[in-house]
Design a protein around this motif. Structure first.
Motif, PDB file in Angstrom:
ATOM      1  N   SER A   3      24.243  34.108  36.262  1.00  0.00           N
ATOM      2  CA  SER A   3      24.927  34.448  37.505  1.00  0.00           C
ATOM      3  C   SER A   3      25.975  33.419  37.866  1.00  0.00           C
ATOM      4  O   SER A   3      26.878  33.699  38.632  1.00  0.00           O
ATOM      5  CB  SER A   3      23.906  34.584  38.633  1.00  0.00           C
ATOM      6  N   GLY A  52      30.944  31.752  40.217  1.00  0.00           N
ATOM      7  CA  GLY A  52      30.235  32.985  39.972  1.00  0.00           C
ATOM      8  C   GLY A  52      30.710  33.689  38.708  1.00  0.00           C
ATOM      9  O   GLY A  52      31.914  33.755  38.432  1.00  0.00           O
ATOM     10  N   ASP A  54      30.648  36.738  38.307  1.00  0.00           N
ATOM     11  CA  ASP A  54      31.363  37.949  38.716  1.00  0.00           C
ATOM     12  C   ASP A  54      32.869  37.727  38.803  1.00  0.00           C
ATOM     13  O   ASP A  54      33.650  38.676  38.677  1.00  0.00           O
ATOM     14  CB  ASP A  54      30.849  38.430  40.076  1.00  0.00           C
TER      15      ASP A  54
END
Length: 267
Positions: A3, A52, A54
């Motif tokens: 993550s 992150g 993401d």
């Protein structure tokens, strides 16, 4: 994929002052910055913060390449951390968005490439980067010649064209003279010089055409003499303007320790 990933700003000579300063430093995405030390050698460390997956995974980085606002925010945070570190120790700045899987991978790279990184830090120690740009002033029409009743309109036109061509040739000679003088100053004070592409369009600053764009690696002890010498290089060349910036961390003289992972490094 984890993550979080490890965003690496620079490789540095670790010092207590640097470690203490980083405890008060926020990096990309306002994340806390810390040092990652090599396992076997304590004289080389990386300046790192978590980011992150993401946003900094391979696919996410590709998407963000189109987002200029996102890139600007990352670039400002990256530069801010590098400058804080460079003010306290020798740093080897890494390219924007140099990302590794985790701190363990960063530590492994520091160990595997310790000798190379240590040699690079030795090479740039106690030196700063200075940017030098030359601009050719916008071409101005030469003053009109005195009216000559003996000239036909066609001959008057040709005379005007010749005058403009001579003005442009004078400007090019001035640019060549200025570039040679800069090389001479760099040869006297800098230990290295790197040429960059000239800047055009939105990247260009100020009026005129950018005709030379170089970075010089200059010992701190020579910085004042280097800057003063450059400042007067083109005093007698009105067609040319010089722009000196710095001092900077030595971005142009650092080689990245291996390719980024998992995503590409941004330009």
């Amino acid at each position: 994929m984890t993550s979080t990933l490890s965003y690496t700003y620079a490789v540095a000579r670790p010092t207590p002052d640097l470690a203490e300063a980083l405890t008060r430093t926020a990096g990309v995405a306002r994340a806390p910055v810390h040092l990652v030390h090599a396992a076997g050698n304590r004289d080389v460390a990386a300046v790192v913060s978590p980011v992150g997956a993401d946003d900094f995974g391979q696919e996410a980085l590709r998407r963000h390449l189109e987002d200029l606002d996102w890139l600007e925010a990352v670039a400002r945070a990256h530069h801010g951390v590098v400058e804080i570190a460079a003010a306290r120790t020798t740093v080897l700045p890494l390219r924007l968005a140099t990302v590794h899987l985790d701190d363990g991978r960063v530590r492994q790279i520091l160990d595997d490439r310790h000798d190379e990184l240590a040699a690079q830090l030795d090479r740039i120690a106690h030196q700063q980067e200075w940017g030098v740009k030359l601009y050719l002033a916008p071409a101005a029409d030469p003053p009109p010649p005195p009216a000559d009743p003996d000239l036909t309109p066609g001959r008057a036109y040709l005379r005007g064209r010749r005058a403009r061509r001579l003005t442009q040739e004078d400007a090019r000679r001035a640019a060549g003279t200025a570039a040679a003088r800069i090389e001479a100053v760099a040869g006297s004070h800098a230990t290295a010089l790197t040429r960059h592409p000239v800047q055009q369009g939105q990247l260009a600053t100020g009026p005129g055409d950018n005709i030379l764009n170089v970075s010089c690696l200059v010992p701190v002890a020579h910085a004042d003499a280097f800057r003063d010498a450059l400042a007067h290089t083109v005093d007698d060349l009105p067609a040319v303007r010089i722009d000196i910036t710095g001092p900077w961390a030595p971005y142009s003289f650092a080689a990245a320790p291996g390719s980024a992972e998992p995503g590409p490094e941004l330009p």
